[in-house]
Write an enzyme that holds these catalytic residues in place. Structure first.
Site, mmCIF file in Angstrom:
data_model
loop_
_atom_site.group_PDB
_atom_site.id
_atom_site.type_symbol
_atom_site.label_atom_id
_atom_site.label_comp_id
_atom_site.label_asym_id
_atom_site.label_seq_id
_atom_site.Cartn_x
_atom_site.Cartn_y
_atom_site.Cartn_z
ATOM 1 N N ALA A 71 14.867 9.701 18.825
ATOM 2 C CA ALA A 71 16.176 9.996 19.402
ATOM 3 C C ALA A 71 16.085 9.808 20.912
ATOM 4 O O ALA A 71 15.004 9.916 21.492
ATOM 5 C CB ALA A 71 16.580 11.415 19.065
ATOM 6 N N GLY A 107 12.637 10.343 15.380
ATOM 7 C CA GLY A 107 13.770 9.824 14.613
ATOM 8 C C GLY A 107 13.565 8.374 14.194
ATOM 9 O O GLY A 107 14.152 7.926 13.197
ATOM 10 N N GLU A 110 11.704 8.643 11.067
ATOM 11 C CA GLU A 110 12.621 9.204 10.061
ATOM 12 C C GLU A 110 13.596 8.136 9.569
ATOM 13 O O GLU A 110 13.918 8.062 8.384
ATOM 14 C CB GLU A 110 13.368 10.406 10.657
ATOM 15 C CG GLU A 110 12.426 11.598 10.857
ATOM 16 C CD GLU A 110 13.048 12.722 11.653
ATOM 17 O OE1 GLU A 110 13.675 12.438 12.704
ATOM 18 O OE2 GLU A 110 12.912 13.887 11.237
ATOM 19 N N GLU A 130 7.805 15.325 17.888
ATOM 20 C CA GLU A 130 8.793 16.299 18.359
ATOM 21 C C GLU A 130 8.157 17.595 18.844
ATOM 22 O O GLU A 130 8.661 18.241 19.767
ATOM 23 C CB GLU A 130 9.801 16.633 17.247
ATOM 24 C CG GLU A 130 10.750 15.511 16.890
ATOM 25 C CD GLU A 130 10.219 14.581 15.811
ATOM 26 O OE1 GLU A 130 8.990 14.515 15.600
ATOM 27 O OE2 GLU A 130 11.044 13.899 15.171
HETATM 28 N N1 DAK Z 1 14.280 8.450 24.516
HETATM 29 C C1 DAK Z 1 14.678 7.906 25.694
HETATM 30 N N2 DAK Z 1 13.917 7.034 26.393
HETATM 31 C C2 DAK Z 1 12.726 6.689 25.888
HETATM 32 C C3 DAK Z 1 12.257 7.200 24.654
HETATM 33 C C4 DAK Z 1 13.095 8.128 23.941
HETATM 34 N N3 DAK Z 1 12.755 8.647 22.756
HETATM 35 N N4 DAK Z 1 11.022 6.674 24.419
HETATM 36 C C5 DAK Z 1 10.758 5.854 25.459
HETATM 37 N N5 DAK Z 1 11.772 5.855 26.350
HETATM 38 C C6 DAK Z 1 11.870 5.085 27.600
HETATM 39 C C7 DAK Z 1 10.940 5.640 28.665
HETATM 40 O O1 DAK Z 1 11.541 6.733 29.335
HETATM 41 C C8 DAK Z 1 10.757 4.437 29.553
HETATM 42 O O2 DAK Z 1 11.902 4.315 30.368
HETATM 43 P P1 DAK Z 1 11.739 3.926 31.945
HETATM 44 O O3 DAK Z 1 10.861 4.947 32.523
HETATM 45 O O4 DAK Z 1 11.120 2.542 31.903
HETATM 46 O O5 DAK Z 1 13.139 3.939 32.450
HETATM 47 C C9 DAK Z 1 10.770 3.271 28.567
HETATM 48 O O6 DAK Z 1 11.407 3.765 27.392
HETATM 49 C C10 DAK Z 1 9.388 2.798 28.213
HETATM 50 O O7 DAK Z 1 8.648 3.914 27.794
HETATM 51 P P2 DAK Z 1 7.221 4.295 28.421
HETATM 52 O O8 DAK Z 1 7.111 3.855 29.828
HETATM 53 O O9 DAK Z 1 6.988 5.738 28.133
HETATM 54 O O10 DAK Z 1 6.286 3.375 27.527
HETATM 55 P P3 DAK Z 1 4.784 3.648 27.081
HETATM 56 O O11 DAK Z 1 4.369 2.375 26.403
HETATM 57 O O12 DAK Z 1 3.961 4.183 28.212
HETATM 58 O O13 DAK Z 1 4.874 4.820 25.987
HETATM 59 C C11 DAK Z 1 5.762 5.928 24.053
HETATM 60 C C12 DAK Z 1 5.515 4.587 24.768
HETATM 61 C C13 DAK Z 1 6.611 5.606 22.807
HETATM 62 C C14 DAK Z 1 4.426 6.537 23.612
HETATM 63 C C15 DAK Z 1 6.484 6.924 25.000
HETATM 64 O O14 DAK Z 1 7.623 6.249 25.533
HETATM 65 C C16 DAK Z 1 6.959 8.146 24.307
HETATM 66 O O15 DAK Z 1 6.190 9.088 24.064
HETATM 67 N N6 DAK Z 1 8.273 8.234 24.014
HETATM 68 C C17 DAK Z 1 8.900 9.407 23.425
HETATM 69 C C18 DAK Z 1 8.604 9.495 21.946
HETATM 70 C C19 DAK Z 1 9.176 10.760 21.340
HETATM 71 O O16 DAK Z 1 8.860 11.881 21.770
HETATM 72 N N7 DAK Z 1 10.018 10.596 20.352
HETATM 73 C C20 DAK Z 1 10.613 11.732 19.638
HETATM 74 C C21 DAK Z 1 11.939 12.081 20.241
HETATM 75 S S1 DAK Z 1 12.699 13.457 19.402
HETATM 76 C C22 DAK Z 1 18.355 14.635 14.197
HETATM 77 C C23 DAK Z 1 18.226 13.272 14.301
HETATM 78 C C24 DAK Z 1 17.141 12.751 14.987
HETATM 79 C C25 DAK Z 1 16.221 13.579 15.601
HETATM 80 C C26 DAK Z 1 16.360 14.951 15.488
HETATM 81 C C27 DAK Z 1 17.438 15.497 14.803
HETATM 82 N N8 DAK Z 1 19.486 15.209 13.532
HETATM 83 C C28 DAK Z 1 20.432 14.306 12.939
HETATM 84 C C29 DAK Z 1 19.676 16.589 13.456
HETATM 85 C C30 DAK Z 1 15.142 12.945 16.333
HETATM 86 C C31 DAK Z 1 14.437 13.519 17.333
HETATM 87 C C32 DAK Z 1 13.455 12.711 18.063
HETATM 88 O O17 DAK Z 1 13.199 11.569 17.764
#
Ligand code: DAK
Length: 256
Positions: A71, A107, A110, A130
């Protein structure tokens, strides 16, 4: 949403084959983070394809760096993910194949798991991080992961944020196939083309029936399966399938 390649749209539909659509997530700068707008457009794309009377299988993919990194965290504070849009996505009657390269996190995983099949790159990174944000999966992660992998590995992934590779995902039954990254899309398309050759009503009914395995008791799901089978048996395509087998020829589906 748009048809064609190379647009600025965040969801792009391509049609490599009359009956197969590729739906491509296209927010490469943020690793295809699933903003509410993106999920909403994706749902609209699925609904359009489901109703067009031509599409028989969908391949859902991202790019080489990311299927989707979850997400959109930037949206988290303002508004959380919208469950109603995710529900729309899951309602599609068409068979879906996730073609995963790069990261499928949160997500993103998922979304991939909610597809009917998953083809992953050997070196893809799959996880539910998460917990590192102080939350937990909210779009099926605790349930689909646990059912696919078993409690042991699912617990490590959800409680510790452990990632697994595409190769491990295949080994543990989460993915149908793990292949070198450049083969992901071709293999997914090959499966989609095979799906598109089956009798469409039978594929839709069988997809629904498999989903019941996770939603009902065995007894209720077996009754539903029997009903679906008998309903299909009345279709022209079923008569054609049987006649073709007995006549030692290939069936020609008329979608009736
Ligand atoms: N959201 C927004 N931006 C993101 C992102 C995300 N999830 N993942 C990456 N980005 C952005 C980064 O901020 C960065 O942007 P800039 O700084 O260049 O502006 C760009 O993408 C490149 O990312 P990185 O510089 O971090 O790239 P790396 O290769 O160093 O790292 C990475 C890649 C995937 C390991 C890292 O970006 C990372 O950890 N990202 C976050 C992953 C994460 O935590 N995902 C889970 C999010 S929570 C629901 C539906 C859905 C959900 C929940 C409920 N319902 C319907 C109730 C879902 C929740 C989630 O997914």
């Amino acid at each position: 949403m748009s048809e064609g390649i190379g647009t600025d749209e965040i969801v792009v539909i391509e049609r490599p084959h009359e009956h197969v659509a590729i739906v491509r997530l296209n927010r490469p700068k943020v690793l295809n983070a699933l903003s509410n707008a993106l999920v909403s457009q994706l749902a609209a794309a699925f609904e359009t394809l489901d109703a067009d009377g031509v599409t028989r299988a969908i391949v859902l993919t991202g790019d080489e760096r990311a299927f989707a990194a979850g997400a959109d965290i930037a949206e988290f504070a303002a508004e959380g993910p919208r469950l109603d849009e995710w529900d729309r996505l899951w309602a599609t009657g068409l068979p879906t194949i996730a073609a995963v390269r790069g990261v499928a996190l949160g997500g993103g995983l998922e979304l991939a798991m909610s597809c009917d099949m998953m083809i992953v790159a050997d070196d893809a990174r799959l996880g539910q991080p998460e917990i590192n944000l102080g939350v937990m999966p909210g779009a099926g992660g605790t349930q689909r992961l646990t059912r696919a992998l078993g409690k042991t590995l699912a617990t490590e992934m959800v409680l510790l944020g452990r990632e697994i590779s595409g190769r491990e995902a295949e080994l543990h039954g989460l993915a149908n196939r793990s292949v070198p990254a450049e083969r992901v899309l071709p293999v997914a398309l090959e499966l989609a083309t095979r799906l598109a050759k089956q009798a469409p009503a039978a594929v839709r009914a069988a997809k629904r029936s498999i989903a019941q395995a996770f939603e009902q008791s065995l007894h209720a799901a077996l009754l539903d399966e029997r009903q679906a089978f008998h309903a299909l048996l009345q279709t022209e395509d079923a008569r054609e399938g049987v006649a073709a087998f007995l006549g030692k020829r290939k069936p020609v589906w008329r979608e009736r």
